[in-house]
Scaffold this motif. Structure first.
Motif, PDB file in Angstrom:
ATOM      1  N   THR A  88      48.640  34.123  41.151  1.00 46.63           N
ATOM      2  CA  THR A  88      47.890  34.139  42.401  1.00 46.63           C
ATOM      3  C   THR A  88      48.369  35.320  43.230  1.00 46.63           C
ATOM      4  OG1 THR A  88      47.704  31.722  42.399  1.00 46.63           O
ATOM      5  CG2 THR A  88      47.250  32.854  44.467  1.00 46.63           C
ATOM      6  N   GLY A 120      46.406  34.702  47.655  1.00 48.54           N
ATOM      7  CA  GLY A 120      45.538  33.535  47.630  1.00 48.54           C
ATOM      8  C   GLY A 120      44.417  33.604  46.622  1.00 48.54           C
ATOM      9  N   THR A 159      43.208  33.620  42.793  1.00 46.30           N
ATOM     10  CA  THR A 159      43.678  33.210  41.473  1.00 46.30           C
ATOM     11  C   THR A 159      43.104  34.120  40.402  1.00 46.30           C
ATOM     12  OG1 THR A 159      43.880  30.911  42.170  1.00 46.30           O
ATOM     13  CG2 THR A 159      43.747  31.327  39.799  1.00 46.30           C
ATOM     14  N   THR A 207      57.837  34.537  43.624  1.00 44.42           N
ATOM     15  CA  THR A 207      56.912  34.855  44.708  1.00 44.42           C
ATOM     16  C   THR A 207      57.258  36.216  45.297  1.00 44.42           C
ATOM     17  OG1 THR A 207      58.238  33.825  46.465  1.00 44.42           O
ATOM     18  CG2 THR A 207      56.726  32.392  45.237  1.00 44.42           C
ATOM     19  N   SER A 256      54.006  33.062  50.612  1.00 46.14           N
ATOM     20  CA  SER A 256      53.318  31.778  50.665  1.00 46.14           C
ATOM     21  C   SER A 256      52.034  31.749  49.855  1.00 46.14           C
ATOM     22  CB  SER A 256      53.006  31.404  52.120  1.00 46.14           C
ATOM     23  OG  SER A 256      52.127  32.350  52.703  1.00 46.14           O
ATOM     24  N   ASN A 257      51.475  32.928  49.522  1.00 49.26           N
ATOM     25  CA  ASN A 257      50.197  32.924  48.796  1.00 49.26           C
ATOM     26  C   ASN A 257      50.190  33.802  47.550  1.00 49.26           C
ATOM     27  OD1 ASN A 257      49.898  35.582  49.705  1.00 49.26           O
ATOM     28  ND2 ASN A 257      48.394  35.075  51.282  1.00 49.26           N
ATOM     29  N   THR A 258      51.368  34.272  47.129  1.00 51.20           N
ATOM     30  CA  THR A 258      51.432  35.193  45.986  1.00 51.20           C
ATOM     31  C   THR A 258      52.556  34.764  45.048  1.00 51.20           C
ATOM     32  OG1 THR A 258      50.640  37.002  47.374  1.00 51.20           O
ATOM     33  CG2 THR A 258      51.663  37.594  45.274  1.00 51.20           C
TER      34      THR A 258
END
Length: 299
Positions: A159, A162, A164, A253, A227-229
């Motif tokens: 991801t 955010g 995918t 991350t 938080s998103n990768t």
């Protein structure tokens, strides 16, 4: 008598599942030709910047020792064991050799995850001299027992900001650590080291061409955060085609600038697209945060 790579130890912790290992004194020889001569008569060793390296299938094990940004060697140093073989083709019971770096900085170099093969990780060691001790030494080795080669990490979920990505073929992480030996006062060996830069770069190759532009990463790039990768190295169940369950996997991350790279195809082969994350320091987390006990399917 012949020898082969066997195992390594970093700060007293053994590492197995070795793919390759090396140690290089890094000797630079300078020879000069003065006026009136065509053949050099004077030569000298001007520097010796020792470097050690290894690569292993035990990604989580190596990361646990060196971390994402490297560590100094303690009194146990960096040791490479080379096994002696008998004339009949078996590992001997004695006569093994160790090459050692006593003082230095050991740091991660790269991780590669490629579809169809086990993932691997490499690390390097920059040596320096302490007092009158040689930076690289040799001696007899006692081969460690109990090491296994039963680990297989493979491509898992990815991801980015955010988004995918699926149908991925390769992930490579260059930890981007630059270490400079410092030599002065006419010395041959460095007496200290300087870490000049730490900036990992993550490159992803995917067949998912749709994740570009308004439906994915725009041409102007996008900010990725911890938080998103993330990417996951999945652990295979040995002897099967299935993956382990529970807290068996390795998640990493990142924070940084995400961009789309080259999109290319050849003939009727599947076209691919490159994605790169150039990491940044978010002033809170390490450049790469890793979890060696990640659960892909938590309840």
């Amino acid at each position: 008598m012949t020898f082969s790579a066997h195992s390594a130890a970093i700060n007293g912790t053994n590492i197995g599942a070795i793919i390759s290992q090396s140690i290089d004194p890094g000797i630079e020889v300078q020879s000069d030709v003065a006026a009136g001569f065509v053949k050099p008569q004077y030569g000298e060793i001007v520097s010796a910047n020792g470097i050690g390296s290894l690569s292993t299938y035990d990604i989580a094990g190596l990361l646990a020792i060196v971390g994402a940004e490297g560590v100094c060697l303690d009194e146990n140093g960096f040791v490479l064991n080379f096994a002696s073989w008998t004339a009949c083709g078996a590992v001997a019971t004695s006569g093994h050799i160790a090459r050692s770096i006593a003082k230095g900085f050991v740091f991660p170099d790269s991780i590669t995850l490629q579809h169809g093969s086990r993932g691997n990780m490499s690390a390097r060691v920059a040596a320096y001299r302490e007092g009158a001790n040689d930076p690289i030494t040799t001696g007899a080795a006692t081969l460690p027992t109990g090491l296994t080669d039963e680990l297989g990490y493979h491509l898992g979920p990815i991801t980015v900001a955010g988004i995918t990505f699926t149908r991925n073929t390769t992930v490579s992480i260059n930890f981007g650590i630059e270490v400079e030996p410092e030599i002065d006062d006419g010395d041959t060996y460095p007496l200290s080291l300087r870490v000049k830069k730490v900036q990992p770069i993550i490159d992803i190759t995917t067949k998912d061409l749709s994740q570009f532009g308004s439906s994915g990463i725009p041409i102007g790039g996008i900010r990725a955060t911890h938080s998103n990768t993330s990417l996951v190295a999945r652990k295979r169940v040995i002897g099967t085609g299935t993956y382990a369950t529970g807290t068996s996997h390795l998640e990493m991350t990142f924070d940084g600038v995400a961009q789309v790279g080259v999109t290319e195809g050849s003939g009727n082969d599947s076209a691919t697209m490159g994605v790169r994350i150039t990491t940044l320091d978010d002033k809170t987390n390490a450049m790469i945060v890793f979890d060696p006990a990640f659960d892909l399917n938590p309840t």
